[in-house]
Design a protein around this motif. Structure first.
Motif, PDB file in Angstrom:
ATOM      1  N   GLN A 255       0.804  -1.229   0.000  1.00 53.79           N
ATOM      2  CA  GLN A 255       0.000   0.000   0.000  1.00 53.79           C
ATOM      3  C   GLN A 255       0.831   1.270   0.000  1.00 53.79           C
ATOM      4  O   GLN A 255       0.294   2.359  -0.200  1.00 53.79           O
ATOM      5  N   THR A 256       2.118   1.150   0.254  1.00 52.22           N
ATOM      6  CA  THR A 256       2.954   2.343   0.373  1.00 52.22           C
ATOM      7  C   THR A 256       3.769   2.642  -0.889  1.00 52.22           C
ATOM      8  O   THR A 256       4.236   3.771  -1.067  1.00 52.22           O
ATOM      9  N   LEU A 260       4.499   6.585  -2.182  1.00 57.07           N
ATOM     10  CA  LEU A 260       5.889   7.041  -2.058  1.00 57.07           C
ATOM     11  C   LEU A 260       6.437   7.493  -3.408  1.00 57.07           C
ATOM     12  O   LEU A 260       7.101   8.530  -3.515  1.00 57.07           O
ATOM     13  N   ILE A 307       1.039   8.294   6.092  1.00 54.04           N
ATOM     14  CA  ILE A 307       0.939   6.832   6.032  1.00 54.04           C
ATOM     15  C   ILE A 307       0.685   6.310   7.439  1.00 54.04           C
ATOM     16  O   ILE A 307       1.370   6.692   8.399  1.00 54.04           O
ATOM     17  N   THR A 319       4.050  -0.686   9.302  1.00 52.64           N
ATOM     18  CA  THR A 319       4.773  -0.281   8.085  1.00 52.64           C
ATOM     19  C   THR A 319       6.027   0.486   8.489  1.00 52.64           C
ATOM     20  O   THR A 319       6.006   1.240   9.475  1.00 52.64           O
ATOM     21  N   PHE A 321       7.128   2.878   7.052  1.00 49.39           N
ATOM     22  CA  PHE A 321       6.933   4.277   6.646  1.00 49.39           C
ATOM     23  C   PHE A 321       5.868   4.976   7.494  1.00 49.39           C
ATOM     24  O   PHE A 321       5.351   6.019   7.106  1.00 49.39           O
ATOM     25  N   GLU A 322       5.545   4.421   8.642  1.00 49.02           N
ATOM     26  CA  GLU A 322       4.543   5.009   9.540  1.00 49.02           C
ATOM     27  C   GLU A 322       4.828   6.500   9.753  1.00 49.02           C
ATOM     28  O   GLU A 322       5.948   6.902  10.082  1.00 49.02           O
TER      29      GLU A 322
END
Lengths: 358, 358
Positions: A255-256, A260, A307, A319, A321-322
Motif C-alpha cells: 500500500q505504500t 511514495l 501513512i 509499516t 513508513f509510519e
C-alpha cells in the motif's frame, strides 16, 4: 484525477501456505488493490515451498478461492527439481532462484545446482534471481553462458546497478527491479516506530537485501534508466515477530509503494510516466502478462496525508513508513470492468482474481 | 632419460620484500631450478605489496641481484591504482587481482573497484584472479563485459572447473591453473607430518583455497582438458609459523610439483605431454613469455624416492608431501646454455636469472 493502468507487482510474499497469521491470499490481494496493484506475482518460499506440482496446486487452489486481484505463482528452484519445474513452467509466473538467502528445499549454494535450471527452464519463461553483489554477477554469467534472460530481484547496491548497466550496454539480456525501501530508506534512516528501542538492533530495520548506504541509494536514483521495474518485495511479519529477539527480515509494502513514488514524482525526482513504465509497461513485457481489459487506477495526485499502518489491509499491522507524509492517494481501482476498490473500501470479492497463466 | 623444456610456474610467492625469513629471491629460485622450473612469476602480496613503480622496483632490484632462474613480477590491483598499474604493465608479469582473500593495499571487495582495472589494463597483458566459487563467476562476467581475457588462479572446486568448461565452450576467453595440492590432497588427507597433532586443527593443512573434497579432486582430474596450466602457488611459511596458534595459509610446492605429476604419469593418470602442455606450452602462450634458447630439464623417469623437506632449497623447511614415494627425479637443468642444476646441486649463480619483460 490521475488515471493509471492497473499496476503490477512482480515480487510479493503471500505467506500462504504456512504462515497465514502474517498474511494470506485474501488480505494480500486487498492490500494490493488498495495500493493500485491489480496483478501480483507470488514468491515460492512458503511453508511448504512451492517447488512441484502438488505444492503449486496448494497455492493456486488457495489463490483461486481467495484472491481479489489477479496473480501468478512462482516456482522455487531446488537442488533436484529442474525437470519438474521446467514441465510446470506454463502454469507458473516463472522460476525463482534463491542464490544467497537459502531455505530448506530451495537451497542452491553450489553453482553446479544452478546449471540444470538454466539448461532446462523454457527460454521464454521468466527466471528471477535473489542474488546479491558478486552472486548477482555470477547469475548474469550463467545467463550469458546458457542464453537465458534473467531478472534480478531487489537491486540495492551501487555495485549491482552499475554492473547491470554495464551488462545491458554489452547486450546481455538482464532486467532488474528495485524496492521502494531501497529507494527511500538507508541503513541510517531513523525509524518512526522505533521509539524506545535501540534503532540498530531494532527488528523493524531487518530486511534482505539490507538497507544500504546513502551512496547506494543515490546510485539507484542516478541510474533510474537501468531500473526496469519497481517491486515491493512485500514480506509481512507481525509486529510481535519483528520486535522479538530473532526478528525475521522483511517489510510490508503493497500500500505504500505508489504513494511514495507519486510523492517523489511531485518533487520532480521522476515522472509519472517513469512510474507507469516500471509498474506496468516493463513488468507486463518481462513477465509475459495478459491484458486486463477495462482496468485502471484513479489517483488523487494532490491528496496529502500521513501513512498509517491502521489504514492497511495487510495482516501484519505495521509499516516502516509510519507517519511519512505523502502526496497521492489511490481513490478507485477498476479491475476487468468492476470497481474493486473505492474510497478506502475493498469491493472486489474473494475469488474474483484470475491466474495470469489461465 | 626424459628431456623436458624449461618449465614455467606462473604462481609463486617469493616473500621478498618483507618476509625473507620464509623465502627470498635467492632461495625461491634455487627451489624452482631443483624442481625443473626455469621461469617463475612472482605474486605481489609481499610487504609492502607490489602496487606502484617504487614497490615494483624494490622487487625487481632484489630479483636482478639474487634470482638464479628467470622471473616476472606481478602488479597488485588496488582500489586506486588502475592507471598506475596499467602504465607499468610492460614491465610486469601481469596484474593480480585479489577478489576474495584481501590484504591492505590490495583490498578490492566492492565490484565497483574492479571496473577501472578491467577497463584500463592493456588488453594484451595478463590478468590473474584470486577468485573462488561465485566470485570466480563474477570475474568471468567482468571478462565478458570488458572484453579482457583473464586467468583464474588455483581452481580447486568442481563447481569452478565445470563453470570454466562451460564458459570456454561458449567462447569466453578464460584460462585457468590448478595446484598439485588440489590434485593430490583432500580436506580429509592424513598429514604425514601431523603426528601428535589433531589433524583438523593442524596449521599444516591451512591453505587458500582450502583443500577440498574427493568429489572436487575427481572433477579436476576428470576435466584435465579444461586445465590450462599447473602452478604451485608456492607459499612458504616456516614450520614454527605453521604450527603456531594462528597458522598462516600456504604450502611450499616448487620442488614437489614435477615429481608428483611424473608419478601420476607413471600411473597412467595423465601423459608426459599433458604435463609439458600445462607447465610450458600453455603458460608460455598465456603469459607471453620469451623463448629460453638452449634450455632444458633432464629427468630420470625411473628414479623412485621419498620426498623429504631436508632435500629442499626453500627456506621454509617443510613440505605437505613429506614421505610420499614418487617416481621421477630432476637430474639436470640447463638454462640458456649453462648448467643451472645438476645432481642435487644448484650451479646457477645469484643474478643469473633474467626478467622475462626485459
Amino acid at each position: 484525477m490521475l488515471k493509471l493502468p492497473g499496476l503490477i507487482d512482480p515480487h510479493v510474499h503471500v505467506r500462504e501456505p504456512g504462515a497465514t497469521h502474517k498474511e494470506d491470499w485474501d488480505t494480500v490481494t486487498q492490500a494490493a488493490l488498495a495500493g493500485g496493484i491489480t496483478t501480483l506475482l507470488a514468491m515460492p518460499n512458503t511453508q511448504p515451498p512451492i517447488f512441484d506440482e502438488a505444492t503449486l496446486n496448494i497455492s493456486l487452489d488457495a489463490a483461486k478461492a481467495k484472491a481479489r486481484c489477479d496473480y501468478g505463482q512462482y516456482l522455487g528452484a531446488g537442488p533436484a527439481n529442474a525437470d519438474i519445474v521446467a514441465s510446470l513452467a506454463p502454469k507458473a509466473a516463472g522460476l525463482k532462484m534463491y542464490l544467497d538467502s537459502t531455505f530448506g528445499e530451495l537451497r542452491l549454494d553450489d553453482m553446479t545446482l544452478w546449471t540444470p535450471h538454466f539448461q532446462q527452464f523454457p527460454k521464454s519463461a521468466p527466471m528471477v534471481m535473489h542474488s546479491e553483489s558478486r552472486t548477482m554477477a555470477a547469475a548474469i554469467l550463467f545467463s550469458v553462458i546458457y542464453d537465458h534472460p534473467i531478472h534480478i530481484a531487489h537491486v540495492s547496491l551501487k555495485e549491482e546497478i552499475l554492473l547491470i548497466k554495464a551488462a545491458k550496454e554489452k547486450g546481455i539480456k538482464v532486467t532488474c527491479e528495485v524496492c521502494p525501501h531501497h529507494l527511500f530508506l538507508t541503513k541510517d534512516s531513523p525509524l518512526p516506530q522505533g521509539e524506545g528501542l535501540g534503532v540498530r538492533v531494532n527488528g523493524r530495520t531487518e530486511v534482505r537485501p539490507r538497507l544500504a548506504t546513502q551512496a547506494d541509494v543515490d546510485a539507484l536514483w542516478n541510474n533510474l534508466a537501468v531500473i526496469d521495474c519497481f517491486a515491493t518485495d512485500h514480506a509481512p511479519h507481525t509486529l510481535a515477530e519483528k520486535d522479538s529477539d530473532s526478528p525475521p527480515p522483511g517489510f510490508p509494502g503493497l500500500q505504500t509503494m505508489l504513494p511514495l513514488l507519486l510523492t517523489a514524482a511531485s518533487e520532480g525526482r521522476l515522472s509519472v510516466d517513469d512510474i507507469v513504465q516500471r509498474l506496468y509497461t516493463n513488468p507486463k513485457k518481462i513477465f509475459h502478462l495478459p491484458d486486463q481489459p477495462e482496468t485502471w487506477v484513479e489517483v488523487d495526485e494532490n491528496a496529502v496525508y500521513e501513512i498509517k499502518a491502521s489504514d492497511g489491509f495487510s495482516r501484519c499491522g505495521w509499516t516502516p513508513f509510519e507517519g511519512w507524509q505523502v502526496k497521492g492517494r489511490v481513490t478507485k481501482v477498476v479491475l476487468r470492468g468492476k470497481t474493486a476498490f473505492e474510497n478506502g473500501k475493498i469491493l472486489a470479492e474473494s475469488g474474483y482474481g484470475r491466474n495470469v497463466r489461465d
